[in-house]
Scaffold this motif. Sequence first.
Motif, PDB file in Angstrom:
ATOM      1  N   ASN A   1       6.575   0.989  25.943  1.00  0.00           N
ATOM      2  CA  ASN A   1       7.122  -0.352  26.542  1.00  0.00           C
ATOM      3  C   ASN A   1       6.243  -0.626  27.865  1.00  0.00           C
ATOM      4  O   ASN A   1       5.256   0.448  28.128  1.00  0.00           O
ATOM      5  CB  ASN A   1       8.434  -0.357  26.646  1.00  0.00           C
ATOM      6  CG  ASN A   1       9.033   0.525  27.487  1.00  0.00           C
ATOM      7  OD1 ASN A   1       8.372   1.264  27.914  1.00  0.00           O
ATOM      8  ND2 ASN A   1      10.531   1.158  27.215  1.00  0.00           N
ATOM      9  N   GLY A   2       6.487  -1.395  28.803  1.00  0.00           N
ATOM     10  CA  GLY A   2       6.151  -1.464  30.153  1.00  0.00           C
ATOM     11  C   GLY A   2       6.186  -0.192  30.987  1.00  0.00           C
ATOM     12  O   GLY A   2       5.253   0.406  31.521  1.00  0.00           O
ATOM     13  N   HIS A   3       7.380   0.478  30.906  1.00  0.00           N
ATOM     14  CA  HIS A   3       7.622   1.886  31.678  1.00  0.00           C
ATOM     15  C   HIS A   3       6.460   2.869  31.179  1.00  0.00           C
ATOM     16  O   HIS A   3       5.940   3.610  31.927  1.00  0.00           O
ATOM     17  CB  HIS A   3       8.945   2.266  31.167  1.00  0.00           C
ATOM     18  CG  HIS A   3      10.073   1.815  31.879  1.00  0.00           C
ATOM     19  ND1 HIS A   3      10.352   0.516  31.823  1.00  0.00           N
ATOM     20  CD2 HIS A   3      10.692   2.242  33.050  1.00  0.00           C
ATOM     21  CE1 HIS A   3      11.486   0.096  32.667  1.00  0.00           C
ATOM     22  NE2 HIS A   3      11.710   1.195  33.238  1.00  0.00           N
TER      23      HIS A   3
ATOM     24  N   THR B   1       4.594 -10.370  39.620  1.00  0.00           N
ATOM     25  CA  THR B   1       5.796 -11.036  39.633  1.00  0.00           C
ATOM     26  C   THR B   1       6.965 -10.224  39.384  1.00  0.00           C
ATOM     27  O   THR B   1       7.032  -9.533  38.285  1.00  0.00           O
ATOM     28  CB  THR B   1       5.575 -12.215  38.416  1.00  0.00           C
ATOM     29  OG1 THR B   1       4.590 -13.035  38.745  1.00  0.00           O
ATOM     30  CG2 THR B   1       7.003 -12.930  38.204  1.00  0.00           C
TER      31      THR B   1
ATOM     32  N   THR C   1      10.433  -9.475  38.257  1.00  0.00           N
ATOM     33  CA  THR C   1      11.445 -10.256  37.254  1.00  0.00           C
ATOM     34  C   THR C   1      12.797 -10.515  37.655  1.00  0.00           C
ATOM     35  O   THR C   1      13.619 -11.240  37.036  1.00  0.00           O
ATOM     36  CB  THR C   1      11.295  -9.582  35.973  1.00  0.00           C
ATOM     37  OG1 THR C   1       9.954  -9.223  35.881  1.00  0.00           O
ATOM     38  CG2 THR C   1      11.411 -10.690  34.727  1.00  0.00           C
TER      39      THR C   1
ATOM     40  N   ASP D   1       1.589  -4.166  38.568  1.00  0.00           N
ATOM     41  CA  ASP D   1       2.275  -4.456  37.300  1.00  0.00           C
ATOM     42  C   ASP D   1       2.198  -5.852  37.209  1.00  0.00           C
ATOM     43  O   ASP D   1       2.611  -6.709  37.887  1.00  0.00           O
ATOM     44  CB  ASP D   1       3.756  -3.892  37.825  1.00  0.00           C
ATOM     45  CG  ASP D   1       4.612  -4.378  36.737  1.00  0.00           C
ATOM     46  OD1 ASP D   1       4.354  -5.358  36.073  1.00  0.00           O
ATOM     47  OD2 ASP D   1       5.724  -3.829  36.732  1.00  0.00           O
TER      48      ASP D   1
ATOM     49  N   ILE E   1       3.183  -7.082  34.213  1.00  0.00           N
ATOM     50  CA  ILE E   1       4.029  -7.346  33.056  1.00  0.00           C
ATOM     51  C   ILE E   1       4.645  -8.526  32.648  1.00  0.00           C
ATOM     52  O   ILE E   1       4.680  -9.233  31.638  1.00  0.00           O
ATOM     53  CB  ILE E   1       4.999  -6.224  32.960  1.00  0.00           C
ATOM     54  CG1 ILE E   1       4.374  -4.660  33.069  1.00  0.00           C
ATOM     55  CG2 ILE E   1       6.155  -6.301  31.681  1.00  0.00           C
ATOM     56  CD1 ILE E   1       5.326  -3.687  33.000  1.00  0.00           C
TER      57      ILE E   1
ATOM     58  N   GLN F   1       5.554  -7.743  25.479  1.00  0.00           N
ATOM     59  CA  GLN F   1       6.728  -8.572  24.949  1.00  0.00           C
ATOM     60  C   GLN F   1       7.040  -9.714  25.920  1.00  0.00           C
ATOM     61  O   GLN F   1       8.085 -10.547  25.881  1.00  0.00           O
ATOM     62  CB  GLN F   1       8.016  -7.941  24.748  1.00  0.00           C
ATOM     63  CG  GLN F   1       8.754  -7.388  26.050  1.00  0.00           C
ATOM     64  CD  GLN F   1       8.075  -6.078  26.423  1.00  0.00           C
ATOM     65  OE1 GLN F   1       7.104  -5.779  26.564  1.00  0.00           O
ATOM     66  NE2 GLN F   1       9.120  -5.290  27.391  1.00  0.00           N
ATOM     67  N   LYS F   2       5.961 -10.354  26.722  1.00  0.00           N
ATOM     68  CA  LYS F   2       6.607 -11.242  27.799  1.00  0.00           C
ATOM     69  C   LYS F   2       5.353 -12.231  27.698  1.00  0.00           C
ATOM     70  O   LYS F   2       5.526 -13.120  26.639  1.00  0.00           O
ATOM     71  CB  LYS F   2       6.425 -10.652  29.087  1.00  0.00           C
ATOM     72  CG  LYS F   2       7.390  -9.487  29.288  1.00  0.00           C
ATOM     73  CD  LYS F   2       8.239  -9.149  30.621  1.00  0.00           C
ATOM     74  CE  LYS F   2       9.073  -8.014  30.345  1.00  0.00           C
ATOM     75  NZ  LYS F   2       9.790  -7.723  31.533  1.00  0.00           N
TER      76      LYS F   2
HETATM   77  C1  LIG Z   1      10.015  -6.215  31.999  1.00  0.00           C
HETATM   78  C2  LIG Z   1       9.098  -5.699  33.110  1.00  0.00           C
HETATM   79  C3  LIG Z   1       9.041  -4.171  33.422  1.00  0.00           C
HETATM   80  C4  LIG Z   1       9.440  -3.275  32.310  1.00  0.00           C
HETATM   81  O1  LIG Z   1       9.017  -3.226  30.987  1.00  0.00           O
HETATM   82  P1  LIG Z   1       9.744  -2.783  29.761  1.00  0.00           P
HETATM   83  O2  LIG Z   1       8.989  -2.867  28.669  1.00  0.00           O
HETATM   84  O3  LIG Z   1      11.188  -2.973  29.652  1.00  0.00           O
HETATM   85  O4  LIG Z   1       9.634  -1.175  30.123  1.00  0.00           O
HETATM   86  C5  LIG Z   1       8.613  -3.853  34.447  1.00  0.00           C
HETATM   87  N1  LIG Z   1       7.960  -4.765  35.402  1.00  0.00           N
HETATM   88  C6  LIG Z   1       8.298  -6.039  35.425  1.00  0.00           C
HETATM   89  C7  LIG Z   1       7.590  -6.788  36.304  1.00  0.00           C
HETATM   90  C8  LIG Z   1       8.632  -6.363  34.120  1.00  0.00           C
HETATM   91  O5  LIG Z   1       8.939  -7.858  34.365  1.00  0.00           O
END
Ligand SMILES: *Cc1c(COP(=O)(O)O)cnc(C)c1O
Length: 398
Positions: free
Chosen positions: A65-67, A143, A145, A172, A174, A197-198
Motif C-alpha cells: 500500500n502507500g505505507h 495533498t 488527506t 507523498d 498518494i 487506490q486513489k
Molecule cells: C491514503 C494515504 C496514505 C496511506 O496510504 P495507504 O495505502 O493506506 O498506506 C498516505 N498518504 C496520503 C496523503 C494518503 O492519502
Amino acid sequence: MNVRRGRNFLQTPGPTNIPDRVLRAMHQPAWEYSGPDFVELARQTLMDIRPIFKTDGEVFIYASNGHGGWEAALANILAPGDKVLVPETGVFSFAWADMAQRMGLEFDTIPNDWRHGIDPNKVEAALRADTKGEYRAVLMIHTETATGVTSDVQAVRQAMDAAGHEALLVVDVIASLACTDFRMDEWGVDVAVGGSQKGLMCPPGLGFNAVNDRAKAAGSNAGAPRSYWDWRTREMNKNPEAYRWFAGTAPEHMIFALREALDMLAEEGLDAAFARHRRLGDATRAAVDAWGTGGVMEINALVPEERAESITTIRMGDNFEIKPFQHILREKFNVAVGGGLGALDGKSFRIGHMGDINEPMILGTLASVEAVFDILALPHGDGALTAAIASLSAAHKE
Ligand SMILES: *Cc1c(COP(=O)(O)O)cnc(C)c1O
C-alpha cells in the motif's frame, strides 16, 4: 435484512470507485511471469506510469500500500541515525515521521494548524538553521488527506534552493496523483511516493516510488539495510528479467488493473482529469459554503488556493458524532464518506472526490449528505444542491 440496491457511492478518500474496465482487466488467469507477453506488459506499464508523475526518471512498483511506498523511499536513501525534516500537515505527516523514527531516523517538524499548507518560509528558515547540513531529506505531503489541504511543492523546492541546502525532496503524492497537477522533474522533486487506490482508480495493493538520478545516486551508496525495497536490484535496464523488477513474482493482476487505468487516463488526458477533479471539488465546496450559512459547517482548508481538488474536509463543530452519520449514509443511502482523522476526529467528515467519479455521483453524494443532516437534525443553510448545480453548469458552459 437491509438490502442495499444500486451502486455503492464510495466517496471516501481511498480506496475509490474502481471502473468496470479496470475490474474486467483483472478478471483473467495469471500469466506465465517470464513469458514475453508479461515481460512486455510490465515494461510498458513501468514506462507509461512515468508521465503520470511527469518524470523521465524510473518508477518502481511495489506490491504494497502507500505505507510500503513510504518505507521504500526512506530505506533507499536514509540510514539509521540520519535526520529528516517533516513539515506538519496532518495525520499523514505524523504517520510518516513516526515510521521514520521506527526506522531509526531522527526527525524535526514544523508545526502547522492543519488548516494551511506548508509555509515555505519556515522550511527555508529551518534549513538555514541547519548549518551543519544534517537534514538528509525533507519529507512532505502534497495533498494531506486528513485536512483537505494541498501544499505548494514548487515553493518548498524553491525554499530549499534559497537556503542552499543539499537535502533531498521526497513528496507523498498518494492523494494527489492523477487528480492535481504534479510535475516531478520540473519542480525538482527527488522521490515521489504514490499508491494505486486513489486517483489511479485501482484496487489497493500497489505502492510507487518515482526516482530521479540524484536520489538514485544517494541510494546507491547509502540507505538502510534493505532487500525487497531496494531500487538497485529492481532497475529495468540492469535486469533483463522482469522477475527482478518486482523483486519476485509481479502482482500481475494489479499490473493488469494499472495498465487499464493508465489507458483510461491517457484517453481522457491528464489535464482533462485535473479539470474534472477541480469541477467536482468546486461543486462540493459550493455546497459546503451554502450549508455553512445556516450552521457551523465549513471547509477546513482556509486558503481557497490550497483547497485540495481530490478531497474536502468539512468541519462540523465540536461533539459531532460521526458513527451515526456514517451509519445512516451507508445503510439508507448506500453512500460512504470518510470520518475525521487525528485532531479532526469528532469534528469533521470528509468527502472524497478523487478517481473515477462524475457529476451525478457528486450531486447524489451531496444530496444524500444533506438528507442525513436533516434526519439527524443538524442545522445547515439551504441551497447547497442549487449551488453545486450552478457551479457545475457554469464550469461546463466555459
Ligand atoms: C491514503 C494515504 C496514505 C496511506 O496510504 P495507504 O495505502 O493506506 O498506506 C498516505 N498518504 C496520503 C496523503 C494518503 O492519502
